[in-house]
Scaffold this motif. Structure first.
Motif, PDB file in Angstrom:
ATOM      1  N   TRP A  43      -8.643  12.405  -1.833  1.00  0.00           N
ATOM      2  CA  TRP A  43      -8.679  13.722  -1.549  1.00  0.00           C
ATOM      3  C   TRP A  43      -9.259  15.113  -1.921  1.00  0.00           C
ATOM      4  O   TRP A  43      -9.104  16.209  -1.983  1.00  0.00           O
ATOM      5  CB  TRP A  43      -7.560  13.774  -2.054  1.00  0.00           C
ATOM      6  CG  TRP A  43      -7.171  14.366  -2.979  1.00  0.00           C
ATOM      7  CD1 TRP A  43      -6.844  12.679  -3.781  1.00  0.00           C
ATOM      8  CD2 TRP A  43      -7.059  14.460  -5.085  1.00  0.00           C
ATOM      9  NE1 TRP A  43      -6.833  13.309  -5.536  1.00  0.00           N
ATOM     10  CE2 TRP A  43      -5.989  14.372  -5.788  1.00  0.00           C
ATOM     11  CE3 TRP A  43      -7.339  16.157  -4.381  1.00  0.00           C
ATOM     12  CZ2 TRP A  43      -6.763  14.486  -6.662  1.00  0.00           C
ATOM     13  CZ3 TRP A  43      -7.205  16.663  -5.599  1.00  0.00           C
ATOM     14  CH2 TRP A  43      -6.864  15.559  -7.203  1.00  0.00           C
ATOM     15  N   THR A  44     -10.373  14.200  -3.206  1.00  0.00           N
ATOM     16  CA  THR A  44     -11.649  15.801  -3.427  1.00  0.00           C
ATOM     17  C   THR A  44     -12.629  15.022  -3.586  1.00  0.00           C
ATOM     18  O   THR A  44     -13.427  14.194  -2.672  1.00  0.00           O
ATOM     19  CB  THR A  44     -11.114  15.223  -5.021  1.00  0.00           C
ATOM     20  OG1 THR A  44     -11.824  14.002  -5.613  1.00  0.00           O
ATOM     21  CG2 THR A  44      -9.732  15.495  -6.115  1.00  0.00           C
ATOM     22  N   THR A  45     -13.859  15.701  -3.748  1.00  0.00           N
ATOM     23  CA  THR A  45     -15.637  15.327  -3.338  1.00  0.00           C
ATOM     24  C   THR A  45     -15.913  14.682  -3.757  1.00  0.00           C
ATOM     25  O   THR A  45     -14.380  13.759  -4.934  1.00  0.00           O
ATOM     26  CB  THR A  45     -16.259  16.751  -3.941  1.00  0.00           C
ATOM     27  OG1 THR A  45     -16.022  16.373  -5.140  1.00  0.00           O
ATOM     28  CG2 THR A  45     -15.918  17.255  -3.250  1.00  0.00           C
ATOM     29  N   ALA A  46     -16.672  13.230  -3.667  1.00  0.00           N
ATOM     30  CA  ALA A  46     -17.306  12.540  -4.538  1.00  0.00           C
ATOM     31  C   ALA A  46     -17.412  12.343  -5.350  1.00  0.00           C
ATOM     32  O   ALA A  46     -17.356  11.257  -6.260  1.00  0.00           O
ATOM     33  CB  ALA A  46     -18.121  11.123  -3.171  1.00  0.00           C
ATOM     34  N   SER A  47     -18.518  12.991  -5.784  1.00  0.00           N
ATOM     35  CA  SER A  47     -18.954  13.350  -7.285  1.00  0.00           C
ATOM     36  C   SER A  47     -17.371  13.946  -8.339  1.00  0.00           C
ATOM     37  O   SER A  47     -17.724  13.316  -8.964  1.00  0.00           O
ATOM     38  CB  SER A  47     -19.565  15.051  -7.015  1.00  0.00           C
ATOM     39  OG  SER A  47     -18.616  15.586  -6.754  1.00  0.00           O
ATOM     40  N   LEU A  48     -16.732  14.744  -7.620  1.00  0.00           N
ATOM     41  CA  LEU A  48     -15.371  14.444  -8.863  1.00  0.00           C
ATOM     42  C   LEU A  48     -14.557  12.779  -9.107  1.00  0.00           C
ATOM     43  O   LEU A  48     -13.807  13.077  -9.513  1.00  0.00           O
ATOM     44  CB  LEU A  48     -14.189  15.215  -7.903  1.00  0.00           C
ATOM     45  CG  LEU A  48     -12.722  15.746  -8.872  1.00  0.00           C
ATOM     46  CD1 LEU A  48     -13.326  16.358 -10.337  1.00  0.00           C
ATOM     47  CD2 LEU A  48     -12.285  16.655  -8.682  1.00  0.00           C
ATOM     48  N   ARG A  49     -14.531  12.311  -7.975  1.00  0.00           N
ATOM     49  CA  ARG A  49     -13.721  11.082  -7.785  1.00  0.00           C
ATOM     50  C   ARG A  49     -14.091   9.976  -8.768  1.00  0.00           C
ATOM     51  O   ARG A  49     -13.666   8.980  -9.561  1.00  0.00           O
ATOM     52  CB  ARG A  49     -13.854  10.575  -6.414  1.00  0.00           C
ATOM     53  CG  ARG A  49     -12.686  11.161  -5.208  1.00  0.00           C
ATOM     54  CD  ARG A  49     -12.527  10.696  -3.920  1.00  0.00           C
ATOM     55  NE  ARG A  49     -13.536  10.131  -3.082  1.00  0.00           N
ATOM     56  CZ  ARG A  49     -14.132  10.843  -2.420  1.00  0.00           C
ATOM     57  NH1 ARG A  49     -13.998  12.102  -1.977  1.00  0.00           N
ATOM     58  NH2 ARG A  49     -15.209  10.141  -1.472  1.00  0.00           N
TER      59      ARG A  49
END
Length: 1002
Positions: A886-892
């Motif tokens: 549910w978030t960007t790949a960088s935040l995940r």
């Protein structure tokens, strides 16, 4: 002759020994008779205080001195005096902190109360202090009928928070338990030397008071007793308004424009406020330069004072607007005093004062502390009504509330409900303005039934105590629901048993007999029986002595024609241990209703009964037991014939956990919103249902993906297994969700031994077992397909948990076994052991330690494999935060789910065998941590992974509010500044890294 002479010598020796030891005798006769009256030999000590107190706001200090005159009305010779020094509960070495650790209502520390001197006839007495009890041996014994004048000087630092019924907030001071108080010496057990542990309250002697309170000139003082020098502390205009009080108006003695800044010119002065009070058992006061002071009178002439801040006069909230608040406080207090006086005995004191903080919700003779109020809830109104009820119990009727809190808080909760009903009817939980604007959207919110909700849940789960259990022997978690809620419900049932008129007559007689005296539970029992002329032994036994439950049920109804009418046979059953009379309402086919009364004797010798009613004008269509919900019946779904009542609603269902009906299965249809990367937003509906917000808990949710057009659904049903054990529950659930489908059936049980004053720990034992199925149906939903193996995972689990809680912390051990079944595509077995320790250290620090060991064998699917970093993919699937991107790949890449080895590595690392240790040192939300773990697919461990760093962590929940369970949830920002990953030797061990952990890590 020798034997007779020897018996004389022995008798004389025993009598002499009893005098030396100060033993109590009945030399004056019976102190309490069998009819509930004080006996001809009843005696009671008297304590008269003449005190001088100086408040130093800038230093947050109180200095006191005075003379205490003690009258020994007992037949005993006293050789020592015991005192309460309640402020010592704030000491770090107090008995309460030794037993309970962090006190539930106080985390502040002070040095407690310092008693500089205790003097009798010019001689300094020795002072022995043990926590909140002080002993002063006398130089000369105090003989029966004697009196003694004791000089005392003391001081203490005032807690800079209004906690544990005392303290300050800013320039507002709530001065309670502010002086050394002589303990009660009574005819039942002599000296009451019970330590003050915090959650039970006070047992005190009656006496007269003269108090001088020295404060800066800009301060206004509200206190127990009558102000004796108003001309010295009020302006001429204020004095005129003070003397103009009437019962038909409210006059502002000190209006808003004469508070705070308007009084700043008086700050350099010092003024003494003089108060006197007769026949009171305590003295409290409040001081502030900000007080507005309103005054009115009751029709009987008692002065009513209301003290509050100018900005509390009214309250406001968006969409509600302005609402009455403390502007009507004096009149509300007047009506409350008049209501209680008419029902339970006259208010005998010359004044009653209500004060807005800084202490909130506490009672003293002639003075009560109340909350500041708001525009939505009726908290201020209900708190004021409740605290003023304490003027009857225990202020005028001086029961031992330290030991028998139900005679204080419980009786008062009952009369509070009656007064609230008189004041507000059945719509009592919200302000009048809130109810007027949104009444159609609010569920029924009767105050008495509101208190019944957590009680019925506790009764169903065996989490209440006998009402005669001494207060400090009750587990703190069960104290409130037992003392307040259960006693109030029992008193309402007693009123139903006796009838309203007889009950009111008996309560007034109890008041008359024990006004300014110390009744015990049996005195109350005997008085009620004496006045009513009824033997209520059965009632006292099952509702005060035992923890029995009541469960009356309707089994069916048969109609038979009889002449021009109908006869009906009503089949009833009692499924509980307790017996009670009950009103049974018959609803007839012609639309009329008829009430019949089934006496308690119906159940005393049998469990099944058939009640016959003849000559009815029409058939009986429906039968309902206890339609007014008076009885403490633990299951009202079986109180009607035919199908149970169903209450249906629409919307977000936010208030249902607090305001669910007691006599119906509550169902609600509301919107449901979801999101995942493939479907986008999902919209749908959610149908929920439960009884008492706990039993037969049902949920069915269906949503439609707006982007994909694929539907998802989840369904679950959970209920306690009452017919096996109140400690067992079962859950069945199924789902098709985010590309995966499955089901689970589980049975869980937990057995608790709660902590009380007599035990050094609380312990629990838990067991669980389940069978679950999970299969990937659409791999396009998987963020990392390598984490999931295709095929049907059908497994069973068995779990055990044991732990204990101490004053210094807690520990628990969890063991689990997970194994593939014959229906599974994967044949494997997993064993886990998880041990945790949470201990308090000095300086406000806490340490947390977790040891985890896991071993597996066979064809272990990756979705359930051990991870050195976090929870397994199957465990993460249970949380929406980790189920779908549910978030960007960088935040995940920086999100972590607690579990597994809990080691902060840059990538997930899994294996068949795992061992790890996690250590945290906390102070508030600030954390230092270190972790280490080993992982292997064989029995040989070679590489050690480790980390260390700092974090900022907030944890919510972990307790229950209004008996609605709030599981703990944490969110933490972790910075592992050191990481050792043997599989990535080229990575820098020391580097800037950060992670967000959603959930409770240790």
């Amino acid at each position: 002759m020798t034997l007779i002479f020897f018996s004389y010598i022995l008798t004389f020796a025993l009598l002499s020994l009893s005098l030396v030891a100060g033993e109590r005798t009945n030399a004056r006769g019976i102190t309490r008779d069998g009819n509930g009256r004080p006996g001809p030999g009843y005696w009671q000590q008297q304590v008269h205080y003449r005190l001088d107190a100086t408040l130093r706001p800038g230093e947050h200090r109180l200095d006191g001195a005075g003379t205490v005159t003690y009258e020994n009305n007992s037949p005993d010779t006293l050789r020592t005096i015991f005192w309460h020094v309640y402020q010592n509960i704030f000491r770090k070495d107090s008995e309460a902190r030794k037993v309970y650790g962090d006190l539930p209502r106080s985390r502040r520390l002070t040095e407690g109360m310092t008693v500089d001197s205790v003097v009798v006839e010019g001689q300094l007495l020795p002072v022995r202090v043990h926590s909140t009890i002080m002993e002063t041996p006398l130089v000369h014994p105090l003989l029966p009928g004697g009196r003694i004048a004791i000089g005392v000087r003391w001081w203490y630092d005032i807690p800079q928070q209004a906690e544990m019924r005392s303290g300050s907030i800013g320039n507002d001071f709530g001065m309670c338990q502010w002086y050394p108080q002589i303990a009660v010496y009574d005819d039942r057990r002599g000296w009451d030397t019970t330590q003050y542990m915090g959650y039970a309250e006070f047992y005190t002697e009656y006496g007269d008071w003269q108090v001088a309170i020295h404060v800066p000139g800009d301060y206004v003082v509200a206190a127990t007793g009558m102000l004796e020098n108003p001309a010295d502390v009020l302006t001429a205009a204020q004095l005129a308004r003070y003397n103009a009080a009437t019962s038909d108006s409210t006059i502002a003695v000190i209006p808003a424009e004469e508070t705070d800044a308007a009084r700043s010119g008086l700050h350099g002065e010092e003024r003494a406020w003089h108060f006197t009070a007769q026949r009171v058992r305590d003295f409290a006061w409040a001081a502030s330069p900000k007080y507005v002071w309103d005054v009115t009178k009751t029709t009987q002439g008692a002065r009513i004072n209301a003290f509050y801040h100018p900005d509390e006069r009214t309250a406001s909230f968006p969409f509600v607007g302005a609402a009455h608040n403390w502007d009507v406080g004096a009149q509300l207090a007047r009506r409350t005093i008049e209501f209680y006086s008419s029902r339970f005995g006259p208010y005998v004191y010359p004044q009653a004062t209500v004060v807005s903080g800084p202490v909130t919700g506490m009672e003293y003779p002639m003075l009560v502390f109340v909350s500041s109020g708001d525009a939505v809830t009726a908290e201020m109104e209900q708190t004021m009504i409740h605290e003023l009820g304490h003027e009857w119990y225990p202020m005028m009727i001086g029961s031992d509330e330290t030991t028998y809190a139900p005679m204080d808080e419980g009786f008062n909760t009952f009369i509070t409900s009656m007064c609230v009903a008189n004041e507000r009817g059945g719509n009592a939980m919200f302000t009048r303005e809130m109810s007027a604007k949104f009444g159609g959207l609010l569920p029924p919110n009767d105050e008495r039934l509101f208190n019944m909700r957590p009680l019925l849940r506790a009764e169903r789960n065996g989490r209440t105590q006998s009402l005669l259990t001494p207060s400090y022997q009750m587990p703190p978690s069960q104290y409130g629901v037992t003392v307040y809620n259960k006693t109030a419900a029992v008193m309402m049932m007693l009123r139903d048993v006796l009838g309203p008129d007889m009950f009111e007559r008996a309560m007034k007689e109890y008041y008359s007999r024990w006004l300014f005296k110390h009744p015990m539970p049996e005195d109350f029992f005997h008085t009620i029986e004496d006045v009513s002329g009824r033997d209520l032994t059965w009632f006292w036994h099952e509702w005060f002595e035992e923890t029995w439950t009541l469960d009356l049920a309707v089994c069916g109804v048969t109609n038979e024609p009889s002449g021009s009418g109908w006869n009906a046979a009503i089949r009833l059953r009692n499924l509980g241990q307790a017996v009670m009379p009950a009103t049974v309402r018959l609803r007839l086919a012609d639309g009329t209703a008829k009430d019949i009364r089934v006496p308690e004797t119906t159940w005393m010798y049998r469990r099944n009964a058939t009640v016959r009613v003849n000559d009815l004008p029409a058939k009986v269509r429906r039968v309902e037991i206890d339609p007014d919900q008076i009885l403490l019946d633990v299951d009202r779904l079986n109180n009607t014939s035919g199908l149970p009542n169903v209450d249906f609603g629409f919307g977000l269902n936010l208030l249902n956990p607090l305001l669910y009906p007691l006599d119906a299965y509550r169902m609600n249809l509301g919107p449901s919103v979801g999101f995942n990367a493939r479907d986008g937003f999902e919209l749908g509906g959610n149908l929920t249902g439960s009884y008492l917000n706990s039993d037969y808990d049902f949920s069915l949710s269906a949503r439609y993906g707006l982007r994909s057009g694929i539907p998802d659904f989840t369904g679950s049903f959970t209920t306690p297994l009452q017919f096996f054990s109140r400690n067992l529950s079962t859950t069945v659930k199924g789902y098709r969700l985010d590309g995966r489908s499955g089901y689970e059936w589980s049975v869980d049980g937990i057995w608790r031994q709660p902590k009380d004053l007599l035990s050094s720990y609380a312990r629990f034992f838990g067991v669980s077992t389940s069978i679950f199925s999970m299969a990937v149906k659409d791999a396009r939903y998987l963020e990392r397909p390598t984490d999931w193996a295709m095929g049907d995972l059908v497994a069973g689990t068995i779990g055990l948990r044991y732990g204990s809680t101490y004053s210094w912390g807690r520990w628990d051990v969890r063991m689990g076994d997970e194994f593939g079944t014959v229906w599974s595509s994967f044949n494997y077995v997993k064993y886990t052991a998880d041990a945790r320790l949470d201990a308090s250290l000095s300086g406000g620090f806490r340490s947390k330690l977790r040891l985890f060991v896991g071993s597996s064998a066979g064809d272990v699917p990756p979705q359930t494999a051990f991870s050195l970093v976090q929870a397994s993919p199957r465990e993460q699937f249970e949380s929406w935060w980790f189920r779908t991107p549910w978030t960007t790949a960088s935040l995940r890449e920086h999100l972590r789910s607690p579990g597994g080895g809990n080691v902060f590595l840059s990538r997930d690392t899994t294996g068949l065998n795992l061992a790890s240790v996690n250590l945290e040192l906390r102070r508030g939300p600030f954390v230092l941590f270190a972790d280490a773990g080993v992982l292997s697919d064989s029995n040989e461990y070679r590489d050690v992974y480790s980390d260390a760093g700092a974090a900022f962590v907030l944890t919510f929940g972990g307790n229950a509010a209004f008996d609605v369970d709030l599981p703990p949830f944490g969110i933490g920002f972790y910075v592992p500044f050191y990481v050792n990953d043997p599989t990535r030797p080229k990575d820098d061990a020391f580097a800037w890294r950060w992670n967000i952990v959603l959930g409770v890590r240790l």
